[in-house]
Design an enzyme around this catalytic site. Structure first.
Site, short mmCIF file in Angstrom:
data_model
loop_
_atom_site.label_atom_id
_atom_site.label_comp_id
_atom_site.label_asym_id
_atom_site.label_seq_id
_atom_site.Cartn_x
_atom_site.Cartn_y
_atom_site.Cartn_z
N ASN A 218 52.05 48.60 27.52
CA ASN A 218 52.41 50.02 27.56
C ASN A 218 51.28 50.79 26.88
OD1 ASN A 218 53.44 52.57 27.25
ND2 ASN A 218 55.07 51.99 25.83
N TRP A 219 50.50 51.50 27.71
CA TRP A 219 49.31 52.19 27.16
C TRP A 219 49.67 53.52 26.50
CZ3 TRP A 219 45.58 51.19 31.90
CH2 TRP A 219 45.34 49.81 31.99
N LYS A 220 50.92 53.93 26.60
CA LYS A 220 51.35 55.21 25.99
C LYS A 220 50.38 56.32 26.42
CE LYS A 220 53.48 52.44 22.45
NZ LYS A 220 54.07 52.35 21.13
N HIS B 80 62.16 54.24 26.22
CA HIS B 80 61.28 53.81 25.13
C HIS B 80 61.64 54.61 23.86
CE1 HIS B 80 57.75 53.25 22.65
NE2 HIS B 80 57.55 52.13 23.34
N GLU C 37 59.98 56.11 21.76
CA GLU C 37 59.28 57.39 21.59
C GLU C 37 59.91 58.47 22.47
OE1 GLU C 37 55.42 55.68 22.27
OE2 GLU C 37 55.74 54.51 20.44
N GLU D 237 62.78 46.49 21.19
CA GLU D 237 61.67 47.02 20.42
C GLU D 237 62.21 47.66 19.14
OE1 GLU D 237 57.96 47.83 22.93
OE2 GLU D 237 59.22 49.58 23.14
N GLY E 48 53.90 49.88 16.34
CA GLY E 48 52.69 50.52 15.85
C GLY E 48 52.52 50.43 14.34
N SER F 132 54.24 45.46 17.56
CA SER F 132 53.11 44.81 16.89
C SER F 132 52.85 43.38 17.36
CB SER F 132 53.29 44.88 15.37
OG SER F 132 53.39 46.24 14.94
N GLY G 263 51.96 47.38 22.89
CA GLY G 263 51.34 48.70 22.81
C GLY G 263 49.87 48.58 22.47
N GLY G 264 49.56 48.76 21.20
CA GLY G 264 48.16 48.81 20.73
C GLY G 264 47.28 47.69 21.25
P1 13P Z 1 52.82 48.28 19.45
O1 13P Z 1 52.52 46.96 20.14
O2 13P Z 1 51.60 49.12 19.29
O3 13P Z 1 53.59 48.06 18.19
O4 13P Z 1 53.78 49.11 20.45
C1 13P Z 1 54.92 48.52 20.95
C2 13P Z 1 55.50 49.40 21.98
O5 13P Z 1 56.04 50.45 21.69
C3 13P Z 1 55.38 48.97 23.37
O6 13P Z 1 56.20 49.73 24.21
#
Ligand code: 13P
Length: 250
Positions: free
Chosen positions: A9-11, A95, A97, A167, A173, A212, A233-234
């Site tokens: 997920n590149w957000k 998600h 967020e 999640e 993050g 993470s 994510g990251g």
């Molecule tokens: P991180 O891997 O950066 O913690 O993000 C997880 C995430 O929200 C994937 O949707």
């Protein structure tokens, strides 16, 4: 046997140049491996590049959200049909967020999940508790409520072509990964909830862990019985980091 899915997920990160380089790097690495499935979730404007570069490759792609309304006067929104135009297979729903920053309620998430299924997309339903909720001992009740909103709407059949991602908000993050035991406990709670309704669908359901995930902790997480992959994510923003997770899965 279920195949592990590693999804990135590149957000709201990147640029067109970065996306093209990242996709090139993933294509170079992914073609050599066959043991797991790989998918990316770029921001909307880059779905066009994802389709052009990934079509016919082993890498699938999806979108990070959709508006459940088919079409109409909804300035700034994107429909399921538009995602299909760009070859999306998957779409995230709920998600954390979206739930926190954009105030999507459990009902809003169910609307999105339902619209995705109706369009033939595979929704990835994201659930998870905040740190405060975990500390109050509410992890299971929060996850239960988030799942119930969608189960009530779409039924267990809705999960025959869907994915769940656990999640924990405190792990997103933050560099604080849930331990394999913590994650497995919630994943098994989630699967049990589905088993009580349909054990075949429950057995086939892929439940991803997100929060993470990186190349060092992925193998241990994916080794657990009910952890069928990761929503990353990251670490999905650099081809070599993401491919390290993919290799841990394969
Ligand atoms: P991180 O891997 O950066 O913690 O993000 C997880 C995430 O929200 C994937 O949707």
């Amino acid at each position: 046997m279920r195949r592990i899915l590693v999804a990135g997920n590149w957000k709201m990160h990147g640029s067109r140049v970065m996306v093209r380089e990242l996709l090139q790097g993933l294509l170079a690495g992914a073609e050599k491996e066959t043991g797991a499935d790989l998918a990316v979730f770029p921001p909307f404007p880059y779905l066009c590049d994802a389709q052009a570069m990934l079509e016919g490759s082993p890498i699938a792609w999806g979108a990070q959200n959709l508006n459940p309304v088919g079409q109409g006067a909804h300035t700034g929104e994107v429909s399921a049909g538009m995602l299909l135009d760009f070859g999306c297979r998957y779409v995230l729903a709920g998600h954390s967020e979206r739930r926190t920053i954009y105030r999507e309620s459990d009902e809003d998430v169910a609307d999105r999940f339902e619209a995705a299924l109706a369009a033939g997309l595979e929704p990835v339903l994201c659930v998870g508790e905040t740190l405060e909720e975990r500390e109050r001992g509410e992890t299971e009740s929060v996850v239960d409520r988030q799942l119930a909103a969608v189960l009530d709407r779409c039924g267990i059949e809705g999960f025959a072509r869907a994915i769940v991602a656990y999640e924990p908000v405190w792990a997103i993050g933050t560099g604080k990964t849930a331990s394999p035991d913590q994650a497995q406990a919630v994943h098994s709670f989630i699967r049990d909830k589905f088993v009580s309704q349909d054990d075949i669908i429950a057995g086939q359901l892929r439940i991803l862990y997100g929060g993470s995930v990186n190349g060092s902790n992925a193998a241990e997480l994916f080794a657990r019985e009910d952890i069928d992959g990761g929503l990353v994510g990251g670490a999905s923003l650099k081809a070599e980091d993401f491919l390290a997770i993919y290799r841990a899965a394969a």
